[in-house]
Scaffold this active site. Structure first.
Site, PDB file in Angstrom:
ATOM      1  N   ASP A  66     -47.354 -65.653 -25.311  1.00  0.00           N
ATOM      2  CA  ASP A  66     -45.909 -65.666 -25.342  1.00  0.00           C
ATOM      3  C   ASP A  66     -45.500 -65.576 -26.816  1.00  0.00           C
ATOM      4  O   ASP A  66     -46.330 -65.791 -27.710  1.00  0.00           O
ATOM      5  CB  ASP A  66     -45.401 -66.954 -24.695  1.00  0.00           C
TER       6      ASP A  66
ATOM      7  N   ASP B 226     -41.862 -66.540 -28.637  1.00  0.00           N
ATOM      8  CA  ASP B 226     -41.065 -67.663 -29.157  1.00  0.00           C
ATOM      9  C   ASP B 226     -41.633 -68.997 -28.679  1.00  0.00           C
ATOM     10  O   ASP B 226     -41.830 -69.200 -27.483  1.00  0.00           O
ATOM     11  CB  ASP B 226     -39.622 -67.539 -28.685  1.00  0.00           C
TER      12      ASP B 226
ATOM     13  N   ASP C 138     -45.807 -71.527 -23.876  1.00  0.00           N
ATOM     14  CA  ASP C 138     -45.250 -72.866 -24.047  1.00  0.00           C
ATOM     15  C   ASP C 138     -44.213 -73.202 -22.994  1.00  0.00           C
ATOM     16  O   ASP C 138     -43.417 -74.124 -23.170  1.00  0.00           O
ATOM     17  CB  ASP C 138     -44.616 -73.005 -25.440  1.00  0.00           C
TER      18      ASP C 138
END
Length: 222
Positions: A12, A14, A171
């Site tokens: 991922d 950001d 995250d």
């Protein structure tokens, strides 16, 4: 524990590779200031940075997607963010060293984000960190964003690696859902924007890391 047969690692963006919260927050806070509202501290924006425009507008104005002004605010936010998205964004500490470690082990790596290509492609093209990335798949690259597995399958296809030979690191719970649906081992990254109330253990990830370099412990080749 060590993942066997891994040939590539997908991430991922950001909250996993880069800390974009300062620029996301700035883009939203500018909207407040331009309306004569007081500026909010960055600490208010950071926990919702992973939610993108939806999270930033929620913090700045308290409006959700069902609010009649939400769509206009979202488009204004996008314009602001496009103008400032490399203003303060940087890699999380030890991410560059972690990526160097992957390359030394002969592993390819790439990005699968729900950020639209409008932002994901110029942002990654403008940061030296991504010079060795094999691919960048955005939230609108395929017909379905995460948690659908389609973007992860597309990244694996572009890299010429079977999905089961890729690890996906993210995250957010949707990252783990997408990775599992794609048939990839999954790793939850806890050093980004996760709040203290987040129960990462409930996501069902195959591994959890508190530091980017921890990932290498699961990927060392025999």
């Amino acid at each position: 524990m060590r993942f066997a047969g891994v040939r590539a690692v997908l991430f991922d963006l950001d909250g996993t590779l880069i800390d974009s919260a300062p620029d996301l927050g700035y883009a939203a806070d500018l909207m407040r200031v331009q309306r004569g509202l007081p500026s909010l501290p960055m600490e208010r924006y950071r926990p919702l940075a992973g939610a993108g425009a939806r999270g930033m507008i929620q913090v700045a104005f308290g409006h959700g997607p069902d609010h009649p002004e939400f769509e206009a605010l979202r488009q204004e936010f996008f314009d602001n963010y496009q103008a400032c998205m490399t203003r303060s964004t940087r890699a999380f500490d030890e991410v560059p060293a972690m990526l160097d470690g992957l390359i030394r082990q002969g592993l390819a790596w790439g990005v699968v984000t729900n950020k639209s290509e409008r932002f994901a492609l110029p942002l990654t093209a403008g940061m030296p960190l991504f010079a060795t990335s094999a691919t960048v798949v955005g939230g609108d690259t395929t017909p379905h964003p995460k948690p659908h597995p389609a973007p992860l399958w597309e990244a694996a296809r572009r890299m010429g690696v079977p999905p089961e030979a890729c690890v996906y690191v993210g995250d957010d719970e949707r990252d783990i859902v997408a990775g599992k649906a794609a048939g990839m081992p999954t790793v939850a990254a806890c050093y980004g924007y996760l709040g203290v109330q987040t129960d990462v253990g409930a996501w069902g990830a195959d591994a959890v890391i508190e530091n980017p370099l921890d990932l290498l412990n699961f990927l060392q080749l025999p």
